[in-house]
Design a protein around this motif. Structure first.
Motif, PDB file in Angstrom:
ATOM      1  N   LEU A 111      -7.624  98.277  25.285  1.00  0.00           N
ATOM      2  CA  LEU A 111      -7.315  99.142  24.139  1.00  0.00           C
ATOM      3  C   LEU A 111      -7.642  98.445  22.825  1.00  0.00           C
ATOM      4  CD1 LEU A 111      -3.838 100.683  25.067  1.00  0.00           C
ATOM      5  CD2 LEU A 111      -6.116 101.633  25.418  1.00  0.00           C
ATOM      6  N   PRO A 112      -7.963  99.250  21.797  1.00  0.00           N
ATOM      7  CA  PRO A 112      -8.132  98.644  20.477  1.00  0.00           C
ATOM      8  C   PRO A 112      -6.800  98.044  20.007  1.00  0.00           C
ATOM      9  CG  PRO A 112      -8.915 100.923  20.511  1.00  0.00           C
ATOM     10  CD  PRO A 112      -8.204 100.696  21.796  1.00  0.00           C
ATOM     11  N   VAL A 113      -6.888  97.010  19.201  1.00  0.00           N
ATOM     12  CA  VAL A 113      -5.697  96.321  18.694  1.00  0.00           C
ATOM     13  C   VAL A 113      -4.737  97.335  18.065  1.00  0.00           C
ATOM     14  CG1 VAL A 113      -4.916  94.650  16.971  1.00  0.00           C
ATOM     15  CG2 VAL A 113      -6.992  94.197  18.293  1.00  0.00           C
ATOM     16  N   GLU A 114      -5.300  98.209  17.241  1.00  0.00           N
ATOM     17  CA  GLU A 114      -4.540  99.258  16.553  1.00  0.00           C
ATOM     18  C   GLU A 114      -3.672 100.048  17.528  1.00  0.00           C
ATOM     19  OE1 GLU A 114      -5.502 100.051  13.019  1.00  0.00           O
ATOM     20  OE2 GLU A 114      -3.434 100.723  13.327  1.00  0.00           O
ATOM     21  N   GLU A 115      -4.277 100.399  18.682  1.00  0.00           N
ATOM     22  CA  GLU A 115      -3.592 101.237  19.659  1.00  0.00           C
ATOM     23  C   GLU A 115      -2.450 100.445  20.316  1.00  0.00           C
ATOM     24  OE1 GLU A 115      -4.171 104.340  19.770  1.00  0.00           O
ATOM     25  OE2 GLU A 115      -2.699 104.673  21.356  1.00  0.00           O
ATOM     26  N   SER A 116      -2.701  99.156  20.578  1.00  0.00           N
ATOM     27  CA  SER A 116      -1.634  98.307  21.138  1.00  0.00           C
ATOM     28  C   SER A 116      -0.439  98.287  20.187  1.00  0.00           C
ATOM     29  CB  SER A 116      -2.136  96.869  21.325  1.00  0.00           C
ATOM     30  OG  SER A 116      -2.981  96.774  22.432  1.00  0.00           O
TER      31      SER A 116
END
Ligand SMILES: Nc1ncnc2c1ncn2[C@@H]1O[C@H](COP(=O)(O)OP(=O)(O)OP(=O)(O)O)[C@@H](O)[C@H]1O
Length: 339
Positions: A111-116
């Motif tokens: 997952l993108p960092v943002e989504e984490s």
């Protein structure tokens, strides 16, 4: 806030023999050896304090952090974090602590960092305002903007570590467990992590337990130190007290005059006794010995009337030097004698 009482952890490791036949035999025979990673370690960290948890490779630091994080069950003894057994109520515990394991990721790999971050904020029931506020702070200090949209697996070690530290702090945990949090970071990013942790700790009174082999992490963040060796605590105290424990001090003296440095060194050695005196330049000697003997006063008295002193330096011992001597002492046969 953090308590460890007589924690022990014994791993059972199946002995592997070399070669194919060895591997087959290993499958059927129960040749198991025990690794005692923790051997009765006890320490406590009061609320709001920042403690470095130090020791040589294999001393048991990560095993302790894992026990405190609730991802590993001790063989005996117990630990408490914010009054709670880490294994008893995993959900409540996970909201109390923030953890960084430098050697493994806590983020979702694909997952993108943002989504984490979004998932973590939801898992921790964070208000939108708090999540946004923290993200702004982390972006400002750790410069996450450029990596926020990239999947974790595509990040360099340094980029991933920035995201890991931010993720650990996102939900305003009361306790921060940092296991090698600056591994792989360059000097500037290390300083950014120090700044972020110190800002958060000052604002929120977070309790910190940090393991690191980097002296800069320790001096930038911590005020107290617990040193472990072979799974046992061998030193607990303030960083300042540890620095005062330096077994040797050095005094360097520059002088003018006709006396050769070898002759002066020999005179000083005889005068003070139990110190090493060496030649360190054309008109310079270096005196090294126990703190009560290798003092500027003793050295000045020893050379008085013989030479004109032009400079005298007595540097404070560095944390690296003190730790080195402590590690060497604890590695000697009378293990744990400083306990
Ligand atoms: N899962 C495991 N199985 C078997 N032995 C283990 C396991 N985890 C740790 N150990 C052993 O326990 C001891 C302590 O390991 P630990 O990782 O806690 O040390 P450390 O102080 O964190 O070391 P380092 O500074 O190298 O990270 C070591 O001898 C290690 O090999």
């Amino acid at each position: 806030m953090i308590e460890a009482h007589e924690l022990t952890k014994v791993f059972k490791v199946r002995k592997m023999r070399p070669g194919l036949w060895g591997a087959v035999r290993g499958l059927v025979s129960a040749d198991v050896e025990e690794v005692r990673a923790l051997d009765g370690v006890s320490f406590s960290v009061p609320a709001g304090e920042r403690t470095a948890y130090l020791g040589v490779n294999g001393a048991g630091k990560s095993t302790t952090i894992k026990a405190l994080a609730g991802v590993l069950t001790p063989t005996s003894g117990h630990c408490r974090v914010a009054g709670r057994d880490p294994r008893a109520d995993r959900y409540a515990h996970s909201r109390t602590i923030g953890v960084v394991f430098g050697h493994r990721t806590q983020l979702w790999w694909d997952l993108p960092v943002e989504e984490s971050f979004r998932i973590l904020a939801r898992l921790h029931d964070m208000s939108k305002e708090d999540a946004v506020l923290n993200r702004k702070l982390f972006d400002e200090v750790l410069d996450l903007g450029e990596i926020a949209h990239r999947p974790v697996r595509t990040l360099s070690l340094g980029q991933r570590m920035r995201a890991e530290v931010a993720a650990a702090l996102l939900h305003n945990p009361r306790v921060l467990l940092l296991d090698e949090p600056t591994i792989g970071l360059d000097l500037l990013l290390k300083e950014a992590v120090h700044e972020l942790v110190n800002r958060v700790v000052a604002d929120r009174g977070t309790t910190v337990l940090l393991t690191s082999h980097d002296v800069a992490d320790i001096t930038a963040i911590c005020e107290r130190v617990v040193v472990v060796d072979s799974g046992r605590d061998v030193y607990t105290g303030s960083l300042d007290d540890l620095l005062r424990q330096a077994p040797t001090r050095t005094v360097r003296l520059d002088y003018s005059g006709d006396i050769e440095p070898e002759v002066l060194a020999s005179h000083v050695r005889q005068d003070i006794g139990r110190v090493e005196v060496g030649v360190a330049g054309r008109r310079r000697i270096k005196v090294e010995g126990p703190p009560e003997l290798a003092t500027p006063q003793r050295v000045l008295a020893a050379v008085s009337g013989l030479v004109a002193v032009t400079d005298l330096v007595a540097p404070e011992p560095t944390l690296g030097e003190v730790l080195r001597s402590l590690y060497v002492r604890t590695a000697e046969p009378a293990r744990g004698s400083t306990r």
